[in-house]
Design an enzyme around this catalytic site. Structure first.
Site, PDB file in Angstrom:
ATOM      1  N   SER A 196       0.849  -1.220   0.000  1.00 12.86           N
ATOM      2  CA  SER A 196       0.000   0.000   0.000  1.00 12.86           C
ATOM      3  C   SER A 196       0.871   1.251   0.000  1.00 12.86           C
ATOM      4  O   SER A 196       0.436   2.319  -0.402  1.00 12.86           O
ATOM      5  CB  SER A 196      -0.890   0.010   1.258  1.00 12.86           C
ATOM      6  OG  SER A 196      -0.056   0.074   2.425  1.00 12.86           O
ATOM      7  N   ASN A 197       2.123   1.121   0.455  1.00 14.80           N
ATOM      8  CA  ASN A 197       2.974   2.315   0.511  1.00 14.80           C
ATOM      9  C   ASN A 197       4.394   1.970   0.065  1.00 14.80           C
ATOM     10  O   ASN A 197       5.378   2.501   0.574  1.00 14.80           O
ATOM     11  CB  ASN A 197       2.978   2.878   1.949  1.00 14.80           C
ATOM     12  CG  ASN A 197       3.590   4.263   2.008  1.00 14.80           C
ATOM     13  OD1 ASN A 197       3.616   4.979   1.006  1.00 14.80           O
ATOM     14  ND2 ASN A 197       4.128   4.622   3.146  1.00 14.80           N
ATOM     15  N   ASP A 202      -2.417  -8.576   3.554  1.00 17.37           N
ATOM     16  CA  ASP A 202      -2.788  -7.520   4.506  1.00 17.37           C
ATOM     17  C   ASP A 202      -2.829  -8.133   5.908  1.00 17.37           C
ATOM     18  O   ASP A 202      -3.724  -8.898   6.226  1.00 17.37           O
ATOM     19  CB  ASP A 202      -4.184  -6.966   4.127  1.00 17.37           C
ATOM     20  CG  ASP A 202      -4.596  -5.828   5.056  1.00 17.37           C
ATOM     21  OD1 ASP A 202      -5.518  -5.085   4.701  1.00 17.37           O
ATOM     22  OD2 ASP A 202      -3.978  -5.702   6.137  1.00 17.37           O
ATOM     23  N   LYS A 226       1.881   5.275   8.294  1.00 16.01           N
ATOM     24  CA  LYS A 226       2.836   6.101   9.061  1.00 16.01           C
ATOM     25  C   LYS A 226       2.810   7.583   8.709  1.00 16.01           C
ATOM     26  O   LYS A 226       3.708   8.331   9.102  1.00 16.01           O
ATOM     27  CB  LYS A 226       4.234   5.570   8.872  1.00 16.01           C
ATOM     28  CG  LYS A 226       4.726   5.579   7.449  1.00 16.01           C
ATOM     29  CD  LYS A 226       6.235   5.671   7.422  1.00 16.01           C
ATOM     30  CE  LYS A 226       6.651   6.510   6.259  1.00 16.01           C
ATOM     31  NZ  LYS A 226       8.004   6.973   6.323  1.00 16.01           N
ATOM     32  N   SER A 279       8.787   4.624  17.721  1.00 12.34           N
ATOM     33  CA  SER A 279       9.189   5.955  17.263  1.00 12.34           C
ATOM     34  C   SER A 279       9.377   6.901  18.437  1.00 12.34           C
ATOM     35  O   SER A 279       8.696   6.789  19.456  1.00 12.34           O
ATOM     36  CB  SER A 279       8.086   6.508  16.332  1.00 12.34           C
ATOM     37  OG  SER A 279       8.286   7.875  16.079  1.00 12.34           O
ATOM     38  N   TYR A 335      -1.385   8.714  14.578  1.00 12.77           N
ATOM     39  CA  TYR A 335      -0.258   7.841  14.183  1.00 12.77           C
ATOM     40  C   TYR A 335       0.649   7.609  15.402  1.00 12.77           C
ATOM     41  O   TYR A 335       0.932   6.473  15.768  1.00 12.77           O
ATOM     42  CB  TYR A 335       0.557   8.461  13.042  1.00 12.77           C
ATOM     43  CG  TYR A 335       1.960   7.901  12.993  1.00 12.77           C
ATOM     44  CD1 TYR A 335       3.027   8.627  13.540  1.00 12.77           C
ATOM     45  CD2 TYR A 335       2.210   6.629  12.496  1.00 12.77           C
ATOM     46  CE1 TYR A 335       4.299   8.092  13.555  1.00 12.77           C
ATOM     47  CE2 TYR A 335       3.479   6.094  12.521  1.00 12.77           C
ATOM     48  CZ  TYR A 335       4.525   6.836  13.058  1.00 12.77           C
ATOM     49  OH  TYR A 335       5.791   6.303  13.104  1.00 12.77           O
ATOM     50  N   LYS A 349       1.606   4.106  17.995  1.00 10.30           N
ATOM     51  CA  LYS A 349       2.923   3.583  18.422  1.00 10.30           C
ATOM     52  C   LYS A 349       2.928   3.368  19.944  1.00 10.30           C
ATOM     53  O   LYS A 349       3.400   2.358  20.448  1.00 10.30           O
ATOM     54  CB  LYS A 349       4.047   4.548  18.028  1.00 10.30           C
ATOM     55  CG  LYS A 349       4.325   4.601  16.541  1.00 10.30           C
ATOM     56  CD  LYS A 349       4.781   3.258  15.993  1.00 10.30           C
ATOM     57  CE  LYS A 349       5.079   3.304  14.512  1.00 10.30           C
ATOM     58  NZ  LYS A 349       5.356   1.971  13.945  1.00 10.30           N
TER      59      LYS A 349
END
Ligand code: WQD
Length: 340
Positions: free
Chosen positions: A36-37, A60, A87, A127, A152, A156
């Site tokens: 997808s990215n 997926d 992300k 992150s 987002y 995390k």
């Protein structure tokens, strides 16, 4: 028999660089990605570097029956590195449900299947965003996590807690969460690098696209912050250095070297650079001029963050090695190679 590592999101930016380092260190890699990215051509880029095309399954992971397929097909998976997640910070503000559904369900499916198929080791892509705007700098792993600036970032934080509670409840799961600072640059061969979808949100891809002429000019989001030159400060970490941190983490898990079964490490350089310093370093490293203008602040940006990396240096035996200028030059080499 080579140890098999499942890399979810392995055709992505950090994932693909980690696959290269895993293969270089003798691991057999299986990539699960829904593309997808990212692009399937990344597999060729990896093969150009290592000579080995990784096993690949397009699926997926947020759908339980799809995630299950990977564990049924590859019964010898020894460990997992879990990158697969949405992300884009800005997008997550407008699409929180997409972010919570994808990022949380993918992890929950992975952890449930680890239990069922007795896969014990997971490295999780976390992150520095979990720290929000820290009161004290540099941030250590003990720095209090703060309310995330975006859905987002919140995924995390929640995923770290899902892992923490799963390790506590289920003996068979051991985990390491790597809290990345700002990953930048590309592989020195320029066979793989960052492939942002559409208009890049992040600084370096927007900067290189501006210099190559795809964008008119770079907007510096504010020069009125309480920093040395008024622009925001971040800890920019070379993506190959970051990838190497994943290999040492997998080794730590496989060799049972953990001090506790759920560990966290800050993966940064320990140095903070401002946006204007990055522009200057890029110009010095490449001889190219960066057309930019100062504009208003971007909603949700924090002023300053950089890592105390002593724990990762001492405990993981890992340290960032590449210089900022070499890293910025690698981003430019990659930009010149890709035609968008
Ligand atoms: C860096 C600096 C901007 C673009 C985000 C996520 C973080 C991680 C890395 C995934 C900031 C400034 C940027 C531009 C600019 N992602 N900037 N002009 O926001 O620090 O972190 O990406 O894990 O979780 O939050 O990275 O590259 O977007 O911005 O002036 O066109 O560059 O204001 O100070 P950020 P970034």
């Amino acid at each position: 028999m080579k140890k098999q590592v499942l890399v979810t999101g392995g055709t992505g930016y950090i994932g693909s660089h980690t696959v290269v380092e895993l293969q270089t260190n003798g691991y057999e890699v299986i990539i699960a990605d829904n593309l997808s990215n990212s692009r399937i051509e990344v597999l060729e880029g990896i093969k150009n570097i290592t000579g080995i095309e990784p096993l690949f399954e397009k699926l997926d992971l947020s759908i339980p029956c799809e995630a299950r397929k990977i564990f049924e097909k590859y019964p010898n998976i020894n460990s997992i590195i879990h990158f697969a997640a949405s992300k884009a910070v800005g997008e997550s503000v407008g699409e929180p449900l997409k972010y919570y559904a994808n990022n949380l369900n993918s992890l929950i499916n992975i952890l449930s299947l680890m239990r069922e198929f007795n896969v014990q080791n997971i490295v999780f892509s976390s992150s520095c965003t979990v720290y929000g705007q820290p009161e004290k700098l540099p941030v250590t792993e003990q720095t209090e996590r703060q309310e995330a600036e975006s859905p987002y970032g919140n995924t995390k934080t929640i995923c770290e807690d899902i892992i923490r509670d799963s390790v506590k409840a289920y003996d068979g799961i051991n985990a390491i969460a790597l809290r990345y600072f700002n990953p930048i640059g590309s592989h020195p061969t320029a066979y793989i690098g960052e492939l942002p979808n559409g208009v890049p949100n992040n600084l370096i891809p927007f900067l290189t696209q501006t210099v190559i002429g795809m964008r008119e000019k770079l907007s510096v989001f504010g020069d009125d912050y309480p920093t040395k030159d008024g622009s925001c400060i971040r800890d920019y970490i070379n993506v190959v250095d970051l990838a190497k941190a994943h290999v040492v983490s997998i080794e730590r898990l496989i060799e049972n070297k953990q001090k506790s079964r759920c560990e966290y490490f800050n993966i940064g350089t320990g140095e903070g650079y401002s946006v204007l310093e990055i522009i200057n370093s890029f110009e010095k490293a490449t001889g190219e001029k960066v057309p930019y203008e100062i504009t208003g602040r971007r909603e949700g940006d924090i002023t300053e963050i950089y890592a105390d990396t002593s724990y990762a240096n001492e405990e993981l035996g890992w340290k960032a090695e590449k210089s900022l200028e070499d890293t910025l030059a690698s981003a430019w080499e990659w930009q010149k190679r890709i035609v968008n």
